[in-house]
Design a protein around this motif. Structure first.
Motif, mmCIF file in Angstrom:
data_model
loop_
_atom_site.group_PDB
_atom_site.id
_atom_site.type_symbol
_atom_site.label_atom_id
_atom_site.label_comp_id
_atom_site.label_asym_id
_atom_site.label_seq_id
_atom_site.Cartn_x
_atom_site.Cartn_y
_atom_site.Cartn_z
ATOM 1 N N LEU A 274 68.601 79.266 -6.485
ATOM 2 C CA LEU A 274 68.017 80.549 -6.092
ATOM 3 C C LEU A 274 69.020 81.259 -5.199
ATOM 4 C CD1 LEU A 274 65.612 82.484 -6.149
ATOM 5 C CD2 LEU A 274 64.669 81.245 -4.206
ATOM 6 N N THR A 275 69.477 82.421 -5.641
ATOM 7 C CA THR A 275 70.507 83.139 -4.903
ATOM 8 C C THR A 275 70.037 84.538 -4.527
ATOM 9 O OG1 THR A 275 71.486 83.930 -6.970
ATOM 10 C CG2 THR A 275 72.385 81.884 -6.042
ATOM 11 N N GLU A 276 70.636 85.061 -3.486
ATOM 12 C CA GLU A 276 70.320 86.426 -3.054
ATOM 13 C C GLU A 276 71.240 87.388 -3.786
ATOM 14 O OE1 GLU A 276 69.716 89.074 0.999
ATOM 15 O OE2 GLU A 276 70.462 87.018 1.164
ATOM 16 N N GLY A 277 70.700 88.524 -4.163
ATOM 17 C CA GLY A 277 71.447 89.554 -4.877
ATOM 18 C C GLY A 277 70.453 90.471 -5.550
ATOM 19 N N ALA A 278 70.510 90.546 -6.849
ATOM 20 C CA ALA A 278 69.539 91.331 -7.617
ATOM 21 C C ALA A 278 68.308 90.458 -7.852
ATOM 22 C CB ALA A 278 70.165 91.770 -8.934
ATOM 23 N N GLY A 279 67.507 90.797 -8.823
ATOM 24 C CA GLY A 279 66.373 89.946 -9.181
ATOM 25 C C GLY A 279 65.090 90.344 -8.493
ATOM 26 N N THR A 280 64.272 89.354 -8.183
ATOM 27 C CA THR A 280 62.926 89.555 -7.642
ATOM 28 C C THR A 280 62.948 90.322 -6.326
ATOM 29 O OG1 THR A 280 62.231 87.455 -8.624
ATOM 30 C CG2 THR A 280 60.815 88.377 -6.901
#
Length: 181
Positions: free
Chosen positions: A100-106
């Motif tokens: 689980l990474t920070e950036g785009a997405g949820t």
């Protein structure tokens, strides 16, 4: 109540009623995948906060190191402006899940009150709609905001477990349906 059902409708009705009343307690420690509960996924996965009696186990204490439990697929999230005061806690919660990474997405948004429109429950402090389409958190409604965030991120892949209160002891414990405190 169960006895009167048994007398009226027999053993099967009583068993079904008992299972409905007991719910996930009979499945302690088992997580259900988000895909296996399409109705709940469409409405959202509500997480409530409940009070516990003094002397009952308090599982809210964060462990020394984040676990980074494995997940079936990689996902991404971004913290909206409403969550900036809680960004560090949200990132600690996200770190509980490998991939689980920070950036785009949820998009992760924060509210100033209990959450409504999540599919039921009272005192709802977190919701994940559509297994990662949108997450809402009421961070002031809980003692451990990182645990709440970890729980809601976990709904990207998993349903609620049979544990009563969320805690940091295992992935299954993180996915308990209630934040107790």
């Amino acid at each position: 109540m169960i006895r009167s059902l048994f007398m009226r409708y027999g053993l099967i009705a009583a068993a079904v009623s008992a299972m409905a009343l007991l719910g996930p307690v009979t499945q302690a420690g088992v997580m259900v995948s988000a895909e296996s509960a399409p109705v709940a996924a469409a409405l959202g996965h509500p997480t409530s906060v409940i009070s516990i009696e003094p002397g009952q186990r308090d599982t809210a204490a964060e462990p020394l190191g984040v676990q980074a439990w494995p997940v079936p697929s990689r996902r991404s999230y971004h913290i909206t402006a409403s969550c900036q005061p809680y960004a560090a806690a949200i990132r600690r919660g996200a770190a509980a899940w490998a991939g689980l990474t920070e950036g785009a997405g949820t998009p992760v948004q924060c509210t100033n009150s209990y959450i409504t429109g999540c599919g039921g429950g009272s005192n709802v402090v977190g919701c994940n709609w559509g297994s990662g389409q949108r997450i809402a958190l009421f961070m002031r409604g809980v003692r451990d905001g990182a645990l709440l965030a970890a729980h809601e991120f976990g709904h990207n892949w998993f349903g609620h477990s049979g544990f009563r209160c969320a805690g940091w002891g295992s992935a299954q414990e993180v996915m308990a349906p209630s934040m107790c405190g």
